[in-house]
Motif scaffolding. Structure first.
Motif, mmCIF file in Angstrom:
data_model
loop_
_atom_site.group_PDB
_atom_site.id
_atom_site.type_symbol
_atom_site.label_atom_id
_atom_site.label_comp_id
_atom_site.label_asym_id
_atom_site.label_seq_id
_atom_site.Cartn_x
_atom_site.Cartn_y
_atom_site.Cartn_z
ATOM 1 N N GLN A 1 0.847 -1.186 0.000
ATOM 2 C CA GLN A 1 0.000 0.000 0.000
ATOM 3 C C GLN A 1 0.885 1.239 0.000
ATOM 4 N N CYS A 2 0.576 2.203 -0.862
ATOM 5 C CA CYS A 2 1.364 3.430 -0.972
ATOM 6 C C CYS A 2 0.450 4.642 -0.845
ATOM 7 N N TYR A 3 1.023 5.736 -0.340
ATOM 8 C CA TYR A 3 0.245 6.954 -0.119
ATOM 9 C C TYR A 3 0.990 8.169 -0.656
ATOM 10 N N ILE A 4 0.222 9.107 -1.180
ATOM 11 C CA ILE A 4 0.745 10.394 -1.606
ATOM 12 C C ILE A 4 0.213 11.442 -0.642
ATOM 13 N N LEU A 5 1.062 12.362 -0.223
ATOM 14 C CA LEU A 5 0.678 13.331 0.801
ATOM 15 C C LEU A 5 -0.162 14.469 0.252
ATOM 16 N N GLU A 6 -1.339 14.648 0.818
ATOM 17 C CA GLU A 6 -2.165 15.842 0.618
ATOM 18 C C GLU A 6 -2.269 16.255 -0.841
ATOM 19 N N LYS A 7 -2.497 15.311 -1.731
ATOM 20 C CA LYS A 7 -2.626 15.630 -3.154
ATOM 21 C C LYS A 7 -3.800 14.876 -3.745
ATOM 22 N N GLU A 8 -4.703 15.619 -4.341
ATOM 23 C CA GLU A 8 -5.817 14.994 -5.038
ATOM 24 C C GLU A 8 -5.330 14.474 -6.384
ATOM 25 N N ILE A 9 -5.628 13.226 -6.672
ATOM 26 C CA ILE A 9 -5.178 12.613 -7.915
ATOM 27 C C ILE A 9 -6.405 12.293 -8.763
ATOM 28 N N ASP A 10 -6.255 12.449 -10.087
ATOM 29 C CA ASP A 10 -7.418 12.265 -10.956
ATOM 30 C C ASP A 10 -7.966 10.849 -10.862
ATOM 31 N N ASP A 11 -9.208 10.711 -11.246
ATOM 32 C CA ASP A 11 -9.950 9.464 -11.068
ATOM 33 C C ASP A 11 -9.316 8.308 -11.823
ATOM 34 N N VAL A 12 -8.777 8.562 -13.024
ATOM 35 C CA VAL A 12 -8.156 7.505 -13.813
ATOM 36 C C VAL A 12 -6.982 6.908 -13.058
ATOM 37 N N PHE A 13 -6.199 7.771 -12.446
ATOM 38 C CA PHE A 13 -5.030 7.311 -11.706
ATOM 39 C C PHE A 13 -5.447 6.355 -10.593
ATOM 40 N N PHE A 14 -6.423 6.761 -9.793
ATOM 41 C CA PHE A 14 -6.839 5.926 -8.682
ATOM 42 C C PHE A 14 -7.449 4.608 -9.149
#
Length: 488
Positions: free
Chosen positions: A403-416
């Protein structure tokens, strides 16, 4: 070229191929390769849907997924990354087989031997021989479209037309610039029929309509992708030096470019009498025009929409260019040029294979160290990075499976949707919760970012080393602190 010289070329080509196969057993991957592996973890329906939201057609991903799914059943102990790299080697095996048979039969030892050398010995081809991307397959399909043109004119049978349609569709569904390369083949074939054999125009029109009709289902997706790209894309702005370099890029060596220009000048002096009345010369000229057409379309699109073309998008057309180049060398019958091209091809191929081996071996050693670090941490590990290091995290997610996390950044739906094991982390309390659950937590990034990350959080950092993950990153283990003021 004698049979001995031909087999000498075959030996060097086989060395290049074996080198690719050997280094396919490496866990070193780049960003785009990580994307390919993440995408094919989804089912076929989601794969096509997600590909439609990206910027590429789906055929390569379907091939890759089919092989990986079958590989997991038959060889569950082999890592998927090895199989995925071997999938990219397969087109080169097929191309060398075609060189030893079809190309040799049609154009002789010299063209076949030299072409095989360049297929595995030019940097922009061998470097993509084990990339987990669609380039090697697009080279295969476009080359077979080009060879089908020759069969159509020389054999005049339905099978040749069928191969043209099938391989053109395969190219178009693999890479958009492979589609453009196939389109250039259709256009040059049309010019030949208009000038020399108008009875074939009905067949050409029928083949073109079938090809376009079979591509229509994806054409609507392409239009939507173009709309997305017009709003935002990652390629840098176009400049005049960039466009000029497009034309030099394909040859890998300025001396090859000089020989090609010499050949073109010779054609220009006698173009109407020689080229449009002689199929072999016209076929050779057509092969040189394929990368030119790709560059022109990419440049025009970059001017009209936004920058959408980079050097590697020429790759689908390069095997055709080299085949056409050496056919032209034979036609011109300039002994110094023929012998010079042979020496250049041998030296350039051997040098490139050695350079490829050195680079891949270095990357393999570094990736093994990274994998050993990740394996030692185990699956009960969480990795975190700042927003600037997102692309590195994408590679890390594929290499670790954690499991990986990015700090305080909204990522586009395709990425997720593609990267199911990457999420956004907003509060430090979440990290404390992970630590209380007994998980290993690591921050990936430079020291300044790491210090800022734990400042006044009550957490502590311990250096864990520097490892290659799409470039080198420092890793810091996050540990429970004794107080909120202990951190730097």
């Amino acid at each position: 070229m004698s049979s001995k010289a031909f087999w000498f070329c075959c030996v060097i080509s086989a060395m290049g191929l074996l080198t690719m196969i050997m280094f396919a057993f490496s866990k070193c991957i780049e960003l785009d390769e990580a994307f390919s592996l993440a995408l094919v973890r989804h089912n076929y329906g989601d794969l096509i849907r997600l590909t439609g939201m990206d910027v590429h057609p789906p055929l390569y991903y379907l091939i890759l997924k089919t092989v990986l799914d079958g590989g997991r059943l038959c060889f569950p102990e082999i890592p998927s990354v090895y199989l995925a790299k071997l999938v990219s080697v397969v087109p080169y095996i097929v191309l060398l087989g075609a060189g030893m048979t079809k190309v040799r039969k049609n154009w002789g030892n010299y063209v076949a031997g030299m072409w095989m050398l360049c297929v595995v010995g030019m940097s922009y081809l061998i470097d993509y021989g084990i990339k987990i991307r669609m380039y090697s397959w697009s080279v295969l399909f476009v080359t077979f479209v080009f060879l089908s043109m020759n069969d159509i004119v020389c054999k005049k049978n339905k099978v040749s037309w069928l191969k043209l349609v099938i391989f053109s569709l395969a190219a178009a569904y693999t890479h958009y610039y492979a589609c453009i390369a196939a389109g250039v083949c259709y256009l040059t074939l049309l010019v030949w029929f208009v000038m020399n054999d108008r009875k074939q125009l009905k067949k050409w029109c029928f083949a073109a309509m079938v090809t376009i009709g079979a591509y229509l289902p994806w054409l609507f997706v392409l239009i939507n992708q173009l709309h997305t790209v017009s709003n935002d894309y990652w390629i840098s702005d176009l400049t005049v030096p960039t466009v000029l370099y497009y034309f030099a890029y394909a040859f890998d060596n300025p001396l090859f470019l000089f020989l090609c220009l010499f050949m073109v000048i010779q054609w220009m002096r006698e173009w109407k009498r020689e080229i449009f009345g002689d199929w072999t010369q016209f076929f050779s000229m057509s092969g040189l025009l394929i990368p030119v057409g790709v560059i022109l379309v990419g440049t025009i699109a970059s001017v009209m929409i936004r920058p959408v073309f980079i050097y590697r998008y020429e790759i689908p057309a390069l095997a055709c260019l080299w085949l056409a180049f050496f056919i032209g060398m034979v036609i011109k019958k300039k002994e110094w040029a023929v012998e010079g091209a042979f020496c250049l091809a041998v030296l350039a191929s051997v040098a490139r294979i050695c350079a490829f081996s050195y680079t891949e071996q270095k990357d393999d050693i570094q990736s093994e160290d990274t994998c050993a670090f990740l394996d030692a941490n185990g699956e009960n590990t969480i990795y975190i990075c700042g927003s600037a290091d997102l692309y590195g995290l994408m590679v890390l997610e594929e290499m670790s499976g954690c499991q990986c996390y990015i700090l305080e950044k909204e990522i586009d739906d395709v990425f997720f949707q593609v990267y199911e094991k990457i999420d956004t982390l907003y509060q430090f309390e979440e990290i404390a919760a992970f630590l209380s659950q007994g998980k290993n937590v690591y921050f990936m990034g430079d020291r300044e970012k790491a210090d800022k990350f734990v400042y006044d959080s009550g957490l502590e950092l311990a250096e864990a080393g520097s490892y290659q993950v799409r470039g080198f990153f420092e890793f810091y283990q996050i540990l429970p602190g004794t107080s909120s003021n202990d951190s730097p």
